[in-house]
Design a protein around this motif. Structure first.
Motif, PDB file in Angstrom:
ATOM      1  N   LEU A  85      49.996  33.635  45.793  1.00  0.00           N
ATOM      2  CA  LEU A  85      49.869  35.059  45.476  1.00  0.00           C
ATOM      3  C   LEU A  85      49.484  35.851  46.723  1.00  0.00           C
ATOM      4  O   LEU A  85      50.000  36.944  46.973  1.00  0.00           O
ATOM      5  CB  LEU A  85      48.818  35.280  44.378  1.00  0.00           C
ATOM      6  CG  LEU A  85      49.221  34.824  42.975  1.00  0.00           C
ATOM      7  CD1 LEU A  85      48.049  34.984  42.000  1.00  0.00           C
ATOM      8  CD2 LEU A  85      50.437  35.613  42.479  1.00  0.00           C
TER       9      LEU A  85
ATOM     10  N   ALA B 264      41.918  44.472  37.056  1.00  0.00           N
ATOM     11  CA  ALA B 264      42.081  43.378  36.090  1.00  0.00           C
ATOM     12  C   ALA B 264      41.367  42.118  36.553  1.00  0.00           C
ATOM     13  O   ALA B 264      41.905  41.018  36.479  1.00  0.00           O
ATOM     14  CB  ALA B 264      43.574  43.094  35.861  1.00  0.00           C
TER      15      ALA B 264
ATOM     16  N   GLY C  77      45.970  39.375  43.732  1.00  0.00           N
ATOM     17  CA  GLY C  77      47.222  38.965  43.079  1.00  0.00           C
ATOM     18  C   GLY C  77      48.397  39.233  43.999  1.00  0.00           C
ATOM     19  O   GLY C  77      48.393  38.828  45.171  1.00  0.00           O
TER      20      GLY C  77
ATOM     21  N   GLY D  74      40.591  39.821  44.512  1.00  0.00           N
ATOM     22  CA  GLY D  74      41.526  39.252  43.524  1.00  0.00           C
ATOM     23  C   GLY D  74      42.812  40.043  43.523  1.00  0.00           C
ATOM     24  O   GLY D  74      43.253  40.553  42.489  1.00  0.00           O
TER      25      GLY D  74
ATOM     26  N   ALA E 130      40.020  33.397  50.095  1.00  0.00           N
ATOM     27  CA  ALA E 130      38.595  33.125  49.867  1.00  0.00           C
ATOM     28  C   ALA E 130      38.347  32.994  48.381  1.00  0.00           C
ATOM     29  O   ALA E 130      39.030  33.612  47.557  1.00  0.00           O
ATOM     30  CB  ALA E 130      37.747  34.279  50.422  1.00  0.00           C
TER      31      ALA E 130
ATOM     32  N   GLY F 257      34.916  31.249  36.712  1.00  0.00           N
ATOM     33  CA  GLY F 257      34.790  30.963  38.144  1.00  0.00           C
ATOM     34  C   GLY F 257      34.065  32.018  38.950  1.00  0.00           C
ATOM     35  O   GLY F 257      34.000  31.938  40.171  1.00  0.00           O
TER      36      GLY F 257
ATOM     37  N   ALA G 249      33.791  33.407  44.222  1.00  0.00           N
ATOM     38  CA  ALA G 249      32.562  32.920  43.582  1.00  0.00           C
ATOM     39  C   ALA G 249      31.385  33.047  44.533  1.00  0.00           C
ATOM     40  O   ALA G 249      30.265  33.335  44.110  1.00  0.00           O
ATOM     41  CB  ALA G 249      32.739  31.465  43.155  1.00  0.00           C
TER      42      ALA G 249
HETATM   43  C1  LIG Z   1      44.449  39.199  36.485  1.00  0.00           C
HETATM   44  S1  LIG Z   1      44.813  38.864  38.129  1.00  0.00           S
HETATM   45  C2  LIG Z   1      44.822  40.504  38.823  1.00  0.00           C
HETATM   46  C3  LIG Z   1      45.608  40.608  40.076  1.00  0.00           C
HETATM   47  C4  LIG Z   1      45.732  41.997  40.686  1.00  0.00           C
HETATM   48  N1  LIG Z   1      44.442  42.551  40.995  1.00  0.00           N
HETATM   49  C5  LIG Z   1      46.502  42.913  39.761  1.00  0.00           C
HETATM   50  O1  LIG Z   1      45.914  43.849  39.237  1.00  0.00           O
HETATM   51  O2  LIG Z   1      47.706  42.671  39.575  1.00  0.00           O
HETATM   52  C6  LIG Z   1      43.295  38.194  38.812  1.00  0.00           C
HETATM   53  C7  LIG Z   1      43.427  37.767  40.265  1.00  0.00           C
HETATM   54  O3  LIG Z   1      42.153  37.324  40.731  1.00  0.00           O
HETATM   55  C8  LIG Z   1      42.310  36.118  41.441  1.00  0.00           C
HETATM   56  N2  LIG Z   1      41.069  35.359  41.289  1.00  0.00           N
HETATM   57  C9  LIG Z   1      40.521  34.908  40.137  1.00  0.00           C
HETATM   58  N3  LIG Z   1      39.396  34.227  40.388  1.00  0.00           N
HETATM   59  C10 LIG Z   1      39.236  34.252  41.733  1.00  0.00           C
HETATM   60  C11 LIG Z   1      38.245  33.715  42.608  1.00  0.00           C
HETATM   61  N4  LIG Z   1      37.211  33.000  42.163  1.00  0.00           N
HETATM   62  N5  LIG Z   1      38.379  33.932  43.941  1.00  0.00           N
HETATM   63  C12 LIG Z   1      39.433  34.648  44.422  1.00  0.00           C
HETATM   64  N6  LIG Z   1      40.397  35.179  43.641  1.00  0.00           N
HETATM   65  C13 LIG Z   1      40.296  34.977  42.308  1.00  0.00           C
HETATM   66  C14 LIG Z   1      43.514  35.434  40.813  1.00  0.00           C
HETATM   67  O4  LIG Z   1      44.122  34.494  41.670  1.00  0.00           O
HETATM   68  C15 LIG Z   1      44.407  36.634  40.508  1.00  0.00           C
HETATM   69  O5  LIG Z   1      45.231  36.945  41.586  1.00  0.00           O
END
Ligand SMILES: C[S@@+](CC[C@H](N)C(=O)[O-])C[C@H]1O[C@@H](n2cnc3c(N)ncnc32)[C@H](O)[C@@H]1O
Length: 259
Positions: A65, A101, A42, A40, A81, A160, A84
């Motif tokens: 992102l 986060a 971001g 994740g 990817a 998710g 989940a």
């Molecule tokens: C709160 S943001 C944190 C982003 C980054 N780690 C940061 O600290 O700035 C959560 C991230 O997880 C990704 N994410 C959430 N659910 C996801 C999933 N099922 N599979 C892949 N990425 C996911 C979102 O797209 C987002 O970029």
């Protein structure tokens, strides 16, 4: 509060100030010149918090992102990817998995599954900024408790990652899951302490929206009242965790994989 780049960039300085420097340094030391897998990712903010020159595999399901993260992290491998499906985690060659986060979005089963997958390959986990349930605004306003309760209820929805999210319960579950697999777990408090400003204002708007979605009739009015009173300051509680295989497990992994 979605996951768009504007929100992630707005929060990045507060995240950087909040992450525990000792655990971050210990994570970087464990990683060495090995490969890190950021779950994740971001915009790739966590990779930028590590010393330069580390090797990264960045994973996210949001293509915009992910391409921003890749552009901001020279040399990184970007993998789109959906996390989940834990079975498909791209763990090949990875020494340290990271997440910032993210893990309060996960269910208990998902966290247990992550621990099992990482433990099977002796991979460490650095998990920063897992929301711990503290959400305090100052000065106090009518509706604070009601909005907070609704926000916490929203945190428990399915986000998710394997079913209803643990939200504030995720940090304890993570620590227990890794300890149960023989990992040495270190934790630290990493709260946001926000003064009035754009991040606090966005936080208030996001909390009001989530609480409203969770059925709190007064949430929108609370958000407007806070904005009208100059937003005020806020504390958002988080926990950081570094879970590393115990030294005995590390030497076993080494001897098993040696010729
Ligand atoms: C709160 S943001 C944190 C982003 C980054 N780690 C940061 O600290 O700035 C959560 C991230 O997880 C990704 N994410 C959430 N659910 C996801 C999933 N099922 N599979 C892949 N990425 C996911 C979102 O797209 C987002 O970029």
């Amino acid at each position: 509060m979605g996951f768009d780049a504007a929100w992630l960039d707005l929060r990045a300085p507060a995240d950087a100030a909040a992450r525990d420097p000792g655990l971050l340094a210990a994570a970087a030391a464990w990683l060495g010149d090995g490969l890190a897998l950021d779950l994740g990712c971001g915009t790739g903010a966590l990779a930028r918090a590590f010393p330069a020159g580390r090797r990264w595999r960045l994973v996210d399901n949001d293509p915009a992102l992910l391409s921003l993260a890749a552009a901001r992290t020279p040399g990184a491998e970007a993998v789109r990817a959906d996390l989940a499906g834990l079975a498909g985690l791209p763990l090949g060659g990875v020494r340290l998995a990271t997440a910032s986060a993210l893990l309060d979005l996960a269910s208990a089963a998902w966290i247990d599954g992550l621990a099992a997958r990482l433990a099977a390959s002796g991979i460490g986990l650095y998990a920063a900024l897992t929301f711990d349930g503290r959400l305090d605004f100052a000065p106090p306003l009518a509706g604070d408790a009601e909005v907070r309760a609704a926000f916490l209820a929203h945190q428990g929805r399915d986000k998710g990652l394997g079913g209803p999210a643990l939200g504030p319960g995720a940090a304890d579950r993570l620590a227990a899951a890794f300890r149960a697999r023989g990992y040495v777990v270190r934790e630290a408090d990493s709260p946001w302490r926000l003064g009035p400003g754009p991040l606090a204002a966005a936080l208030v708007a996001g909390v009001a929206a989530a609480a409203g979605e969770a059925g709190c009739a007064g949430a929108a009015g609370w958000g407007r009242a806070r904005a009208a009173s100059g937003v005020g300051s806020a504390l958002v509680g988080h926990r950081d965790m570094l879970a590393l295989p115990a030294p005995s497990a590390q030497s076993k992994t080494t001897s098993v994989s040696s010729p």
